[in-house]
Design an enzyme around this catalytic site. Structure first.
Site, mmCIF file in Angstrom:
data_model
loop_
_atom_site.group_PDB
_atom_site.id
_atom_site.type_symbol
_atom_site.label_atom_id
_atom_site.label_comp_id
_atom_site.label_asym_id
_atom_site.label_seq_id
_atom_site.Cartn_x
_atom_site.Cartn_y
_atom_site.Cartn_z
ATOM 1 N N GLU A 25 0.758 -1.286 -0.148
ATOM 2 C CA GLU A 25 -0.028 0.032 0.155
ATOM 3 C C GLU A 25 0.667 1.235 -0.007
ATOM 4 O OE1 GLU A 25 -3.005 0.009 3.034
ATOM 5 O OE2 GLU A 25 -4.046 -1.668 2.137
ATOM 6 N N GLU B 281 -5.267 -8.606 0.906
ATOM 7 C CA GLU B 281 -6.072 -7.945 1.910
ATOM 8 C C GLU B 281 -7.261 -8.101 1.846
ATOM 9 O OE1 GLU B 281 -4.315 -4.869 4.260
ATOM 10 O OE2 GLU B 281 -2.447 -5.432 4.166
HETATM 11 C C1 FCB Z 1 -4.194 -1.940 5.297
HETATM 12 C C2 FCB Z 1 -3.052 -2.342 5.971
HETATM 13 C C3 FCB Z 1 -3.085 -3.277 7.042
HETATM 14 C C4 FCB Z 1 -4.174 -3.190 7.784
HETATM 15 C C5 FCB Z 1 -5.554 -3.057 7.402
HETATM 16 C C6 FCB Z 1 -6.666 -2.770 7.991
HETATM 17 O O1 FCB Z 1 -4.454 -0.693 4.828
HETATM 18 O O2 FCB Z 1 -2.170 -2.769 4.930
HETATM 19 O O3 FCB Z 1 -1.597 -3.427 7.789
HETATM 20 O O4 FCB Z 1 -4.127 -1.939 8.753
HETATM 21 O O5 FCB Z 1 -5.527 -1.965 6.116
#
Ligand code: FCB
Length: 503
Positions: free
Chosen positions: A191, A384
């Site tokens: 990210e 994620e």
């Molecule tokens: C993302 C992050 C991770 C966590 C999730 C909820 O942005 O990469 O570390 O904080 O959100």
């Protein structure tokens, strides 16, 4: 990340489904054969062990000492104490039946001051973790950068220093030299959109600065070059064939009305637009890494703030990748506007939200992978996805989290729909394996499949972890909703009906 703006129960197991990446069978919720069911974490959020084995300070250690920066004044000094408890944690992962686990390496454990020789004792933790995972039959996926830059490098400008490209490539080489006899799956950077915006624009994440747009774009430029230099380092040094990707995040707009081709194209257009000062876009980052060029609309939008591009910079960014990782939690419904610009469509009052108020939008795990695959033509990995929920142990000691189960079922069904429609999706990593330090939100937000009592470090498998175990064991078959007319999304007032799930 909270402020990053406003998916036939049986013994199916791995023998079920179709080859990885091929369309899933119609009329079922079974995923392709070999689908990688996983969960993730990151170093600063779970490890603790701040002063063990010569670890240096990171920019997050520093930010946590700033008054008011972190909810509750929390820090990652102990976090989930995973540094000391990793063997028990891997046993819990095995109990859930994870096929794969994504974790990140803390740069300041490997190079306490950010440059120079590797700290072998620091690397031992990851060697041992990888061994424990492999012994448990769990495939390790290593992220090289999940936001914990050595403070010593920040003191030299961090990502604003062009030397950061060389620093990151050098650090990558140390990790690859230590782990690539056992690790094959690599993610360079997590990210960048978020650490550029929240770290260098809004000052909510480390390093907690407010810099000019010009500086933010320079730090982005170096980040993207560092990604490319890291890919080259991995390819050049890996002892086993490597699968390399990255894990960006970005805006996912989806059509408020799926029956309208104009609406779909409007959603695609805004998903790919560079049009806001919060770095909340896909293409400034993705086009650079996949096409070796910045998108035209972004060049126009940023104008004179675009950094000077030296010969070879863009070529360095553009390195062949094996998969495109996507962190997707939420998206926004849109439609074509009267002025020719895409416009947002409001959710119905009371629309489902997580504990950080992020709207629950399963559609985003259909349209996000679809749009990104259409554009970049790389296999997708959901690096994620998950939700924060107000979890606590009931009086009987069980942690019941039906909202997380429903969220994950809806999102996974949406992802399955994308696979059925031809998007090659290799894996899904639930965020997170366990409750952890949620950056500026401290420990108040719980994203885990495993409940962590931060006072005692006791772990409890939430209901969602037991549910996920069945999903994994059945390769998705247990996702099939009981009702024949079950709906994926929640629908929008006066615009459309929720997307039905036909199983
Ligand atoms: C993302 C992050 C991770 C966590 C999730 C909820 O942005 O990469 O570390 O904080 O959100």
């Amino acid at each position: 990340m909270s402020s990053k703006s406003d998916q036939e129960h049986s013994n199916a197991g791995s023998a079920r489904g179709q080859p990885a990446g091929s369309p899933a069978a119609a009329g079922s919720t079974v995923f392709p054969r070999g689908f990688l069911w996983g969960a993730g974490s990151s170093s600063y959020q779970v490890e603790g062990g701040m002063h063990e084995a010569g670890r240096g300070a990171s920019i997050w250690d520093t930010l946590c000492t700033r008054a008011g920066a972190i909810a509750g004044g929390h820090n990652g000094d102990i976090a989930c104490d995973h540094y000391h408890r990793f063997k028990a944690d891997v046993a819990l992962m095995k109990q859930i039946g994870l096929k794969t686990y994504r974790f990140s390496v803390a740069w300041p454990r490997v190079q306490p001051d950010g440059t120079g020789p590797a700290n072998s004792k620091g690397l031992d933790f990851y060697r041992n973790l990888v061994d424990a995972l492999l012994n448990a039959g769990i495939r390790p996926v290593v992220t090289l950068y999940h936001w914990d830059m050595p403070q010593a490098l920040q003191n030299r400008g961090g990502w604003l220093n062009r030397e950061s490209v060389r620093w990151f490539a050098d650090y990558s080489s140390h990790v690859v030299a230590a782990l690539s006899d056992r690790v094959q799956d690599w993610i360079t950077i997590n990210e960048p959109q978020i650490y550029i915006n929240l770290g260098l624009n809004e000052a909510k994440h480390a390093p907690g600065l407010k810099t000019s747009l010009r500086e933010q774009l320079l730090a982005t430029h170096h980040t993207l070059m560092a990604h490319g230099a890291s890919v080259m380092a991995i390819r050049g040094m890996a002892k086993k064939p490597a699968r390399i990707g990255w894990a960006p995040v970005g805006r996912v707009d989806y059509p408020a009305d799926e029956s309208s081709a104009e609406c779909i194209e409007a959603a695609r257009a805004s998903t790919f637009a560079v049009d806001n000062l919060g770095h909340w876009n896909n293409t400034w980052f993705g086009d650079a890494v996949i096409f070796g060029e910045y998108p035209q609309d972004g060049l126009k939008f940023y104008g004179a703030n675009v950094p000077r591009i030296e010969p070879g910079d863009m070529e360095m960014m553009k390195q062949p990748l094996d998969f495109y990782g996507l962190n997707i939690y939420s998206g926004a419904p849109v439609r074509p506007g009267t002025t020719g610009k895409t416009e947002p469509v409001a959710h119905a009052p009371g629309h489902a939200r997580n504990a950080l108020s992020w709207p629950v939008t399963p559609e985003s795990l259909y349209w996000g992978p679809k749009f990104i695959y259409d554009r970049y033509q790389l296999p997708i990995v959901i690096t994620e996805n998950g939700m924060t929920n107000l979890d606590w142990p009931d009086v009987d000691g069980k942690v019941r989290d039906p909202q997380r189960i429903d969220y994950t079922r809806r999102y996974l069904l949406a992802l399955h729909r994308a696979i059925k429609d031809g998007v090659p999706v290799l894996g899904y990593f639930h965020w997170s394996i366990m409750d952890n330090f949620e950056w500026a939100e401290g420990y108040k937000d719980r994203f885990g499949l495993i409940y962590v009592d931060f006072a005692t470090q006791e772990r409890i498998l939430k209901d969602s972890a037991h549910w996920y175990k069945d999903v994994i064991a059945s390769n998705g078959a247990t996702l099939a909703p009981a009702a024949a007319d079950a709906c994926l999304g929640f629908g929008l007032p006066g615009v459309n009906k929720p997307t039905p799930v036909r199983v």
